[in-house]
Design a protein around this motif. Structure first.
Motif: not given
Length: 333
Positions: A109-110, A115-117, A124-127, A132-136
């Motif tokens: 939230k900060l 990005a999440t792997n 869930m992060f977008r909410r 948010a986007f996927w970054l392996p």
């Protein structure tokens, strides 16, 4: 100059972009935070700084972007620290436990961009508010590379076993079936040497929906990787039996281990192709470019060519890479 993504003519900035990196305590001399910093400071239009949080945060001054790479920050009580905006948060380990997931969701939230792997966690992060986007994960080829050593072991696992009972049980069962092996923690040149000393590199993920850093690093060594199947491998373009070898059950793992130990030429071809795929698409330079583009700073990498990336990713002595990074972290010239 033309943007490499949209082919539109753009004016390059006259000054370098200032980027601040923050990561956790210095005894963690590995991981995505260190490797991303190493990648980003190669870009000529980027002025990369770092700060390791100790005590009260300093007055960073104005920066084009502040970056935090999640590396056990919740374990060290760093989750209350606020990076100045605009900022970016690369999340990892949100699958480790319900507490770690909640801590990272709150921290997200900060941030303006997250990005999440873990692909399944993006929504869930977008909410929580941020984009948010996927970054392996990725591999750092100046550390993980083929070297000429004796293939001493049939298989090797490099990573944590303590506190991971399923993984420890898996390695124990596999070592009972194929006892010529090694399993445990190692870092930098030691880890790379161990991986290269095995005929097959083994990986066991905590979940069946998200891969881990070990996939990219072991493939980057050129060793054939035998890893638990995860749902995101296909989305990254990896082909089972060509780039890597996957299994869903222990019996399938044992059968494939037996097959590829008996057919080393097949295994070596898979290892070589896997390394090619990593170098082409999945290094920290590739991830750094993706972050800067997503954060609106794509002009800082508009003149980066594939040839430059290949040259920067050329193998080096991992010991020198480690020593250089640690010197930069301590603020030495």
């Amino acid at each position: 100059m033309k943007c490499p993504l949209c082919s539109q003519e753009v004016a390059l900035p006259p000054m370098r972009t200032r980027v601040l990196h923050y990561w956790g305590p210095s005894h963690r001399q590995d991981g995505a935070s260190l490797y991303l910093y190493h990648a980003m400071r190669r870009f000529p239009r980027l002025w990369c700084e770092h700060y390791e949080l100790e005590g009260l945060p300093p007055d960073h001054g104005k920066r084009s972007l502040s970056i935090e790479v999640d590396w056990a920050g919740d374990c060290f009580g760093k989750n209350e620290y606020r990076l100045p905006h605009p900022n970016f948060y690369w999340v990892s380990d949100s699958h480790f436990s319900s507490d770690s997931f909640k801590a990272r969701m709150e921290r997200a939230k900060l941030f303006g961009i997250v990005a999440t792997n873990i692909r399944d966690h993006v929504e869930m992060f977008r909410r929580q508010g941020p984009r948010a986007f996927w970054l392996p994960y990725a591999a750092e080829p100046t550390v993980w590379q083929p070297i000429d050593v004796e293939r001493e072991y049939d298989w090797a696992f490099i990573g944590h076993l303590a506190n991971y009972p399923d993984r420890e049980d898996f390695c124990n069962k596999l070592s009972a079936a194929f006892p010529n092996c090694t399993a445990g923690r190692a870092f930098f040149e030691d880890a790379n040497a161990i991986a290269n000393s095995a005929r097959i590199a083994v990986n066991h993920t905590m979940t069946d929906y998200s891969t881990n850093m070990r996939v990219f690093e072991m493939m980057c060594t050129g060793r054939p990787l035998l890893t638990r199947h995860t749902n995101d491998l296909k989305d990254m373009g990896f082909v089972d039996g060509e780039d890597l070898i996957t299994f869903k059950t222990f019996d399938e793992c044992a059968d494939k281990m037996k097959h590829y130990l008996a057919h080393p030429d097949e295994a070596e071809k898979i290892g070589a192709r896997g390394r090619e795929r990593i170098l082409a698409e999945h290094t920290y330079l590739h991830r750094a470019i993706a972050i800067l583009q997503e954060c609106g700073l794509w002009e800082t990498v508009a003149d980066i060519t594939p040839k430059m990336v290949a040259e920067w990713n050329a193998p080096k002595d991992p010991r020198k890479v480690r020593d250089e990074l640690m010197a930069k972290q301590r603020g030495e010239k």
